[in-house]
Design a protein around this motif. Structure first.
Motif, mmCIF file in Angstrom:
data_model
loop_
_atom_site.group_PDB
_atom_site.id
_atom_site.type_symbol
_atom_site.label_atom_id
_atom_site.label_comp_id
_atom_site.label_asym_id
_atom_site.label_seq_id
_atom_site.Cartn_x
_atom_site.Cartn_y
_atom_site.Cartn_z
ATOM 1 N N SER A 1 9.298 15.720 35.030
ATOM 2 C CA SER A 1 9.269 14.530 34.510
ATOM 3 C C SER A 1 10.163 14.383 33.285
ATOM 4 O O SER A 1 10.219 15.161 32.362
ATOM 5 C CB SER A 1 7.763 13.993 33.998
ATOM 6 O OG SER A 1 7.850 12.573 33.467
ATOM 7 N N THR A 2 11.049 13.190 33.245
ATOM 8 C CA THR A 2 11.892 12.819 32.172
ATOM 9 C C THR A 2 11.290 11.461 31.451
ATOM 10 O O THR A 2 11.978 10.939 30.629
ATOM 11 C CB THR A 2 13.360 12.538 32.568
ATOM 12 O OG1 THR A 2 13.270 11.551 33.637
ATOM 13 C CG2 THR A 2 13.806 13.729 33.314
ATOM 14 N N ARG A 3 10.026 11.308 31.530
ATOM 15 C CA ARG A 3 9.519 9.870 31.107
ATOM 16 C C ARG A 3 9.298 10.241 29.400
ATOM 17 O O ARG A 3 9.201 11.349 29.028
ATOM 18 C CB ARG A 3 8.028 9.862 31.482
ATOM 19 C CG ARG A 3 7.997 9.524 32.974
ATOM 20 C CD ARG A 3 6.407 9.383 33.666
ATOM 21 N NE ARG A 3 5.675 8.291 33.154
ATOM 22 C CZ ARG A 3 4.630 7.854 33.769
ATOM 23 N NH1 ARG A 3 3.920 8.733 34.824
ATOM 24 N NH2 ARG A 3 3.829 6.614 33.470
ATOM 25 N N ASP B 1 7.681 5.532 35.985
ATOM 26 C CA ASP B 1 8.548 5.852 34.711
ATOM 27 C C ASP B 1 8.457 5.308 33.477
ATOM 28 O O ASP B 1 9.258 5.267 32.584
ATOM 29 C CB ASP B 1 10.006 6.033 35.241
ATOM 30 C CG ASP B 1 10.285 4.347 35.622
ATOM 31 O OD1 ASP B 1 9.390 3.494 35.651
ATOM 32 O OD2 ASP B 1 11.455 3.854 36.231
#
Length: 392
Positions: free
Chosen positions: A284-286, A257
């Protein structure tokens, strides 16, 4: 680790060897290819031999490895040699070819340096060579499949025009094969003169889709025209088969992350597309900062796809620079000129991936180091010989 006796000799002779490396590698390649012409026709890149880049890359790798043995004797060479090992594995380099290289390389050292190469000096540099070769052979054995023929036949499912000088090819491998976002495959073609030449192309879409996409820019203008890229542009169509390797490459997106910087220029954007496509596919929320530089919007391959992928990631921001504005209704509006990261806020813990021409990558890396990003967090891929190795 070098023996203490050899370490002293290598440390004493490294300046002289380093100053003569260009002459040594020129002599080495000249004599080796004169005696083994099939190596140049069927394994080594003829264009890189013609422009001298392969000689520079070999000299840089030898100097870097010898310096590491002297200055950091307790450090494993894996990080230094990983990119070379992946490239060799993708080419199908075999252990016996290291014996051929050894013969001509050490002979070139003796020829160029003359009487300075005493039996003790020759033995010390022989030890350096086999430490480097042994490490590469071991790494390549772990990477390559345990099969007699490392090459595959992939079917071209579709050909698409991306820009006036760039095409993408959708390939169907004979069986599903995993790869990491950012890796490449080798493509081998038989040219009209009978030579078999091999080039590497990044996989420009996410893994797990059942097919592979490569994006091929036709090399023209800067030195000899690209032999393989020109042949692919002129000849390949849907339904054809290509000889390809399995996926290789150490520019592979790490899971996790941590915030990411994906910085590319020109055709160097292809591995970044694979990474972004993978991040979208996995939800993904990176935090992702995407930087791309190109000559113009019309020259930017997969331009709309890049925008769409960034838009699909909630934590992603796109910055683009074009040298020429051209006819572009781009949203967000690009900047004119060369990429400049000085005004971009960089989050702590950033991991950076770079791909593009060396001047571009040097500029980005210098700015990242200046702003406190540790060198170990900056990863890069070079299309062609690694001229950065040994100059860093």
């Amino acid at each position: 680790m070098l023996s203490p006796e050899s370490a002293k000799i290598v440390q004493a002779t490294l300046p002289a060897v380093g100053q003569a490396l260009d002459e040594i590698t020129t002599r080495f390649y000249g004599t080796m290819f004169a005696d083994n012409p099939d190596l140049l026709r069927n394994l080594f890149n003829r264009s890189n031999q013609a422009n001298g880049e392969q000689r520079q890359a070999l000299a840089g790798s030898i100097a870097a490895f010898a310096s590491m043995l002297i200055n950091r004797p307790d450090e494993r060479p894996d990080a230094l040699l990983s990119r070379i090992a992946h490239k060799h594995a993708s080419l199908g380099v075999t252990p016996d070819q290291y014996t051929i290289v050894h013969k001509y390389l050490l002979a070139a050292v003796a020829d160029v340096l003359g009487d300075a190469v005493t039996p003790e000096v020759a033995a010390a540099w022989d030890e350096v060579y086999w430490l480097m070769a042994g490490a590469l052979i071991a790494m390549e054995a772990r990477l390559m499949p345990d099969e007699d023929d490392p090459w595959l036949r992939a079917t071209v499912v579709e050909r698409r025009s991306e820009t006036p000088d760039t095409i993408s090819l959708i390939l169907k491998p004979p069986a599903p094969l995993p790869f990491a976002p950012g890796q490449y495959i080798s493509v081998g073609v038989e040219l009209p003169d009978g030579a078999r030449q091999i080039r590497q192309y990044s996989l420009s879409s996410a893994p797990g889709r059942g097919d592979w996409r490569i994006t091929v820019k036709r090399v023209r203008g800067a030195g000899p025209d690209g032999e393989v890229s020109g042949w692919l542009h002129a000849n390949v169509k849907a339904g054809d088969e290509l000889t390809v390797s399995r996926p290789y490459g150490d520019l592979a997106l790490a899971e996790g992350d941590t915030p990411l910087l994906l910085a590319s220029a020109g055709i160097g954007g292809t591995p970044m597309l694979s990474m972004l496509d993978h991040l979208v596919a996995t939800g993904s929320t990176r935090q992702v900062i995407v930087v791309h530089a190109d000559r113009s919007p019309a020259d930017h391959a997969h331009r709309k796809e890049l925008v769409n992928l960034v838009d699909a990631l909630p934590g992603a921001t796109l910055y683009r620079w074009y040298e020429e504005a051209g006819d572009c209704s781009c949203d967000p509006a690009p900047l004119l000129g060369h990429a400049d990261l000085s005004g971009i806020e960089l989050p702590p813990g950033l991991v950076a991936y770079l791909c593009g021409p060396l001047p571009f990558m040097r500029g980005v890396r210098t700015e990242l180091l200046r702003r406190g990003v540790p060198a170990r967090a900056v990863h890069y891929e070079v299309f062609g010989p690694d001229l950065w190795l040994g100059q860093d």
